[in-house]
Design a protein around this motif. Structure first.
Motif, PDB file in Angstrom:
ATOM      1  N   UNK A 154       0.834  -1.201   0.000  1.00 52.10           N
ATOM      2  CA  UNK A 154       0.000   0.000   0.000  1.00 52.10           C
ATOM      3  C   UNK A 154       0.871   1.255   0.000  1.00 52.10           C
ATOM      4  N   UNK A 155       0.511   2.177  -0.859  1.00 51.94           N
ATOM      5  CA  UNK A 155       1.144   3.486  -0.877  1.00 51.94           C
ATOM      6  C   UNK A 155       0.439   4.380   0.149  1.00 51.94           C
ATOM      7  N   UNK A 156       1.200   5.218   0.809  1.00 54.67           N
ATOM      8  CA  UNK A 156       0.655   6.151   1.793  1.00 54.67           C
ATOM      9  C   UNK A 156       1.257   7.531   1.573  1.00 54.67           C
ATOM     10  N   UNK A 157       0.428   8.543   1.730  1.00 53.67           N
ATOM     11  CA  UNK A 157       0.929   9.920   1.643  1.00 53.67           C
ATOM     12  C   UNK A 157       0.245  10.754   2.716  1.00 53.67           C
ATOM     13  N   UNK A 158       1.045  11.506   3.428  1.00 57.22           N
ATOM     14  CA  UNK A 158       0.502  12.486   4.367  1.00 57.22           C
ATOM     15  C   UNK A 158       0.568  13.840   3.678  1.00 57.22           C
ATOM     16  N   UNK A 159      -0.593  14.456   3.460  1.00 61.50           N
ATOM     17  CA  UNK A 159      -0.584  15.664   2.663  1.00 61.50           C
ATOM     18  C   UNK A 159      -1.607  16.673   3.160  1.00 61.50           C
ATOM     19  N   UNK A 160      -1.369  17.910   2.749  1.00 60.66           N
ATOM     20  CA  UNK A 160      -2.269  19.015   3.055  1.00 60.66           C
ATOM     21  C   UNK A 160      -3.233  19.138   1.887  1.00 60.66           C
ATOM     22  N   UNK A 161      -4.524  18.897   2.175  1.00 57.23           N
ATOM     23  CA  UNK A 161      -5.489  18.910   1.086  1.00 57.23           C
ATOM     24  C   UNK A 161      -6.309  20.204   1.088  1.00 57.23           C
ATOM     25  N   UNK A 162      -7.384  20.235   0.326  1.00 61.67           N
ATOM     26  CA  UNK A 162      -8.166  21.456   0.153  1.00 61.67           C
ATOM     27  C   UNK A 162      -8.854  21.908   1.443  1.00 61.67           C
ATOM     28  N   UNK A 163      -8.934  20.993   2.421  1.00 61.00           N
ATOM     29  CA  UNK A 163      -9.544  21.376   3.716  1.00 61.00           C
ATOM     30  C   UNK A 163      -8.511  22.010   4.633  1.00 61.00           C
ATOM     31  N   UNK A 164      -7.295  22.146   4.138  1.00 61.69           N
ATOM     32  CA  UNK A 164      -6.177  22.703   4.903  1.00 61.69           C
ATOM     33  C   UNK A 164      -5.869  21.841   6.124  1.00 61.69           C
ATOM     34  N   UNK A 165      -6.049  20.530   5.946  1.00 59.95           N
ATOM     35  CA  UNK A 165      -5.721  19.582   6.997  1.00 59.95           C
ATOM     36  C   UNK A 165      -4.668  18.620   6.486  1.00 59.95           C
ATOM     37  N   UNK A 166      -3.706  18.264   7.358  1.00 60.00           N
ATOM     38  CA  UNK A 166      -2.769  17.195   7.018  1.00 60.00           C
ATOM     39  C   UNK A 166      -3.458  15.872   7.271  1.00 60.00           C
ATOM     40  N   UNK A 167      -3.591  15.084   6.242  1.00 59.59           N
ATOM     41  CA  UNK A 167      -4.374  13.850   6.289  1.00 59.59           C
ATOM     42  C   UNK A 167      -3.590  12.722   5.640  1.00 59.59           C
ATOM     43  N   UNK A 168      -3.735  11.539   6.174  1.00 65.57           N
ATOM     44  CA  UNK A 168      -3.140  10.345   5.569  1.00 65.57           C
ATOM     45  C   UNK A 168      -4.083   9.791   4.506  1.00 65.57           C
ATOM     46  N   UNK A 169      -3.538   9.565   3.320  1.00 66.79           N
ATOM     47  CA  UNK A 169      -4.284   8.916   2.247  1.00 66.79           C
ATOM     48  C   UNK A 169      -3.594   7.606   1.876  1.00 66.79           C
ATOM     49  N   UNK A 170      -4.405   6.662   1.395  1.00 69.40           N
ATOM     50  CA  UNK A 170      -3.899   5.335   1.064  1.00 69.40           C
ATOM     51  C   UNK A 170      -4.283   4.949  -0.359  1.00 69.40           C
ATOM     52  N   UNK A 171      -3.388   4.203  -0.992  1.00 62.09           N
ATOM     53  CA  UNK A 171      -3.728   3.612  -2.270  1.00 62.09           C
ATOM     54  C   UNK A 171      -4.574   2.369  -2.070  1.00 62.09           C
ATOM     55  N   UNK A 172      -4.984   1.791  -3.171  1.00 62.08           N
ATOM     56  CA  UNK A 172      -5.877   0.638  -3.121  1.00 62.08           C
ATOM     57  C   UNK A 172      -5.129  -0.659  -2.847  1.00 62.08           C
ATOM     58  N   UNK A 173      -3.836  -0.638  -2.969  1.00 63.03           N
ATOM     59  CA  UNK A 173      -3.027  -1.826  -2.725  1.00 63.03           C
ATOM     60  C   UNK A 173      -2.696  -2.556  -4.017  1.00 63.03           C
ATOM     61  N   UNK A 174      -1.506  -3.118  -4.069  1.00 64.89           N
ATOM     62  CA  UNK A 174      -1.083  -3.898  -5.222  1.00 64.89           C
ATOM     63  C   UNK A 174      -0.398  -5.174  -4.723  1.00 64.89           C
ATOM     64  N   UNK A 175      -0.752  -6.297  -5.318  1.00 65.61           N
ATOM     65  CA  UNK A 175      -0.243  -7.588  -4.860  1.00 65.61           C
ATOM     66  C   UNK A 175       1.162  -7.839  -5.388  1.00 65.61           C
ATOM     67  N   UNK A 176       2.028  -8.252  -4.498  1.00 65.29           N
ATOM     68  CA  UNK A 176       3.370  -8.716  -4.855  1.00 65.29           C
ATOM     69  C   UNK A 176       3.493 -10.158  -4.371  1.00 65.29           C
ATOM     70  N   UNK A 177       3.805 -11.052  -5.285  1.00 65.07           N
ATOM     71  CA  UNK A 177       3.945 -12.469  -4.953  1.00 65.07           C
ATOM     72  C   UNK A 177       5.327 -12.947  -5.384  1.00 65.07           C
ATOM     73  N   UNK A 178       6.069 -13.507  -4.433  1.00 67.95           N
ATOM     74  CA  UNK A 178       7.415 -13.997  -4.707  1.00 67.95           C
ATOM     75  C   UNK A 178       7.426 -15.500  -4.476  1.00 67.95           C
ATOM     76  N   UNK A 179       7.753 -16.242  -5.500  1.00 72.05           N
ATOM     77  CA  UNK A 179       7.769 -17.702  -5.400  1.00 72.05           C
ATOM     78  C   UNK A 179       9.198 -18.208  -5.217  1.00 72.05           C
ATOM     79  N   UNK A 180       9.304 -19.305  -4.525  1.00 68.97           N
ATOM     80  CA  UNK A 180      10.643 -19.866  -4.237  1.00 68.97           C
ATOM     81  C   UNK A 180      11.093 -20.806  -5.336  1.00 68.97           C
TER      82      UNK A 180
END
Length: 120
Positions: free
Chosen positions: A94-120
């Motif tokens: 998951x990607x995360x960003x702490x940013x100042x948005x249009x509400x002038x608040x610092x808020x944490x936002x998250x991406x939707x997630x991306x699967x990483x699979x590593x096989x042996x």
């Protein structure tokens, strides 16, 4: 409305590499820290790495020396280069960003997630 969109996940064999990308869009005034977290099945979400607006980085012990985070402030983007991947790196990232948005608040936002699979 701010959105974080990730790309670059997939399946790879142990020892291989993947590069994740994440771009923030919407009304964004300032982006502070950006980072990557991951969650494996049955486990809690854990911090992988973060990068400050000034470029300082920190990494979880399990990925030090193998993963590299970078960002492009002009494109509101953060990247994760993952080398020497191990099966235990398998997770949803998951990607995360702490940013100042249009509400002038610092808020944490998250991406939707991306699967990483590593096989042996």
């Amino acid at each position: 409305q701010v959105q974080l969109v990730e790309s670059g996940g997939g399946s790879v064999q142990a020892g291989g590499s993947l590069r994740l990308s994440c771009r923030a869009s919407g009304i964004i005034l300032v982006i502070n820290d950006m980072g990557w977290y991951r969650q494996a099945p049955g486990k809690q979400r854990e911090l992988v790495t973060i990068i400050t607006s000034g470029g300082r980085t920190s990494y979880g012990d399990s990925v030090k020396g193998r993963f590299t985070i970078s960002r492009d402030n002009a494109k509101n983007s953060v990247f994760l280069q993952m080398n020497s991947l191990k099966p235990e790196d398998t997770a949803v990232y998951y990607c995360n960003a702490n940013l100042l948005d249009s509400r002038l608040r610092s808020t944490d936002y998250w991406g939707q997630g991306t699967q990483v699979t590593v096989s042996s």
